[in-house]
Design an enzyme around this catalytic site. Structure first.
Site, PDB file in Angstrom:
ATOM      1  N   GLU A 131       0.835  -1.212   0.000  1.00 60.43           N
ATOM      2  CA  GLU A 131       0.000   0.000   0.000  1.00 60.43           C
ATOM      3  C   GLU A 131       0.867   1.258   0.000  1.00 60.43           C
ATOM      4  OE1 GLU A 131      -3.115   2.534   2.688  1.00 60.43           O
ATOM      5  OE2 GLU A 131      -3.093   0.365   3.029  1.00 60.43           O
ATOM      6  N   SER A 229      -0.628  -5.915   7.571  1.00 66.43           N
ATOM      7  CA  SER A 229      -0.363  -4.792   8.475  1.00 66.43           C
ATOM      8  C   SER A 229      -1.459  -4.653   9.523  1.00 66.43           C
ATOM      9  CB  SER A 229      -0.244  -3.494   7.667  1.00 66.43           C
ATOM     10  OG  SER A 229      -0.163  -2.378   8.522  1.00 66.43           O
ATOM     11  N   ASN A 230      -2.726  -4.693   9.102  1.00 65.68           N
ATOM     12  CA  ASN A 230      -3.809  -4.443  10.071  1.00 65.68           C
ATOM     13  C   ASN A 230      -3.901  -5.568  11.100  1.00 65.68           C
ATOM     14  OD1 ASN A 230      -6.528  -6.124   9.564  1.00 65.68           O
ATOM     15  ND2 ASN A 230      -5.555  -5.787   7.580  1.00 65.68           N
TER      16      ASN A 230
END
Length: 316
Positions: A131, A229-230
């Site tokens: 991202e 990542s989350n």
């Protein structure tokens, strides 16, 4: 022998978000429309189970566009891609579908708007994450400065400290990001922030549910991928919110049962790219060993839906 009792707290919301749901649907609809193989640049979402399922249906995952042939459709992942990627696909006259999450696209548009207004961008994000690479790749080299921590802010060397704006990766820790934003505003008082926070609703909601659940739990598991990542942020949020044992697992087979010896309460959540079937698998693994009572910890109800691109809604 009777099983020991265990209260299993289940976070809500958890698991799939609207952007992930849409991205998976895009690959499935592309396979229905054009047949196999359909090429996907990078993992469509960060989850091995999801990627393997789509691969079985005829999706071919590649890291770079060069690996895909000109005559087959290609899909760009939910994380977004640098501008150079669709430009290269157009130059090769490829059929391509952009599965970038609309909330990531919003950040891309923001960055371009600030660039057009003569501002240099500061991006809060993780170096090397798809991202981050996609967002930084919307602007020419040098126009986006990356910071990962509050300490990084002190080392920033912008072209003009009076002409700065900041954006963020959508999957960051809300609390960590707030500290970095404060450091940026302290050093560059005129820096411009987003109209609406860049960290997406799903990331925020899942972190809030973990904060509510963690103090009740002896231990907590986050179902998710190590490159998500989350998901990794949920592990950190759980530990900070008072759950001393907060761990990431991809599947039930990854659970370290010895570390959980003697627990009476357990929290379970999942990152935004983890399907519910994997959460059920983990719950079933606990039912095999414990007399489980499930309690929901619900902090928000999500009703967000994103449409798939028009090209997939039209007949072949």
């Amino acid at each position: 022998m009777s099983k020991p009792p265990l209260t299993l707290y289940l976070a809500a919301p958890r698991g799939f978000c609207a952007g992930v749901d849409r991205a998976i649907k895009i690959v499935e609809m592309a396979l229905q429309k054009w047949g196999a193989p359909v090429y996907v640049r990078h993992e469509i979402v960060h989850n091995r189970y999801v990627v393997d399922e789509l691969r079985d249906k005829g999706a071919v995952f590649v890291e770079e566009l060069d690996e895909a042939p000109d005559d087959r459709p290609v899909i760009f992942s939910a994380h977004g891609v640098p501008k150079s990627v669709p430009e290269a696909a157009q130059a090769r006259e490829m059929v391509f579908v952009d599965a970038t999450c609309p909330l990531v696209s919003k950040v891309h548009i923001e960055a371009e708007r600030h660039h057009e207004n003569g501002l240099q961008m500061v991006m809060i994000g993780h170096a090397g994450h798809p991202e981050t690479l996609g967002t930084m790749g919307q602007l020419p080299p040098g126009e986006v400065l990356l910071v990962e921590t509050e300490d990084d802010v002190a080392d920033l060397m912008p072209r003009d400290p009076e002409k700065l704006a900041f954006i963020t990766q959508t999957t960051l820790s809300v609390d960590d990001t707030a500290g970095i934003v404060a450091a940026l505003k302290n050093r560059f008082p005129s820096i411009i922030g987003p109209h609406k926070e860049d960290i997406c609703y799903a990331t925020t909601n899942r972190q809030e549910a973990v904060k509510a659940m963690a103090p009740k739990c002896d231990a907590m598991l986050v179902v998710g991928a190590p490159n998500s990542s989350n998901s990794k942020r949920l592990v950190e949020v759980g530990a900070r919110a008072g759950c001393s044992y907060s761990q990431l697992v991809q599947r039930a087979a990854d659970i370290d049962w010895r570390a959980l010896d003697g627990i009476t309460s357990m929290g379970i959540t999942a990152g935004a790219s983890a399907p519910e079937i994997l959460i059920e698998e983990v719950i079933d693994a606990f039912r095999d060993r414990y007399d489980v009572t499930i309690e929901m910890v619900e902090t928000a109800v999500e009703r967000v839906e994103f449409k798939v691109p028009r090209v997939l809604r039209e007949p072949a």
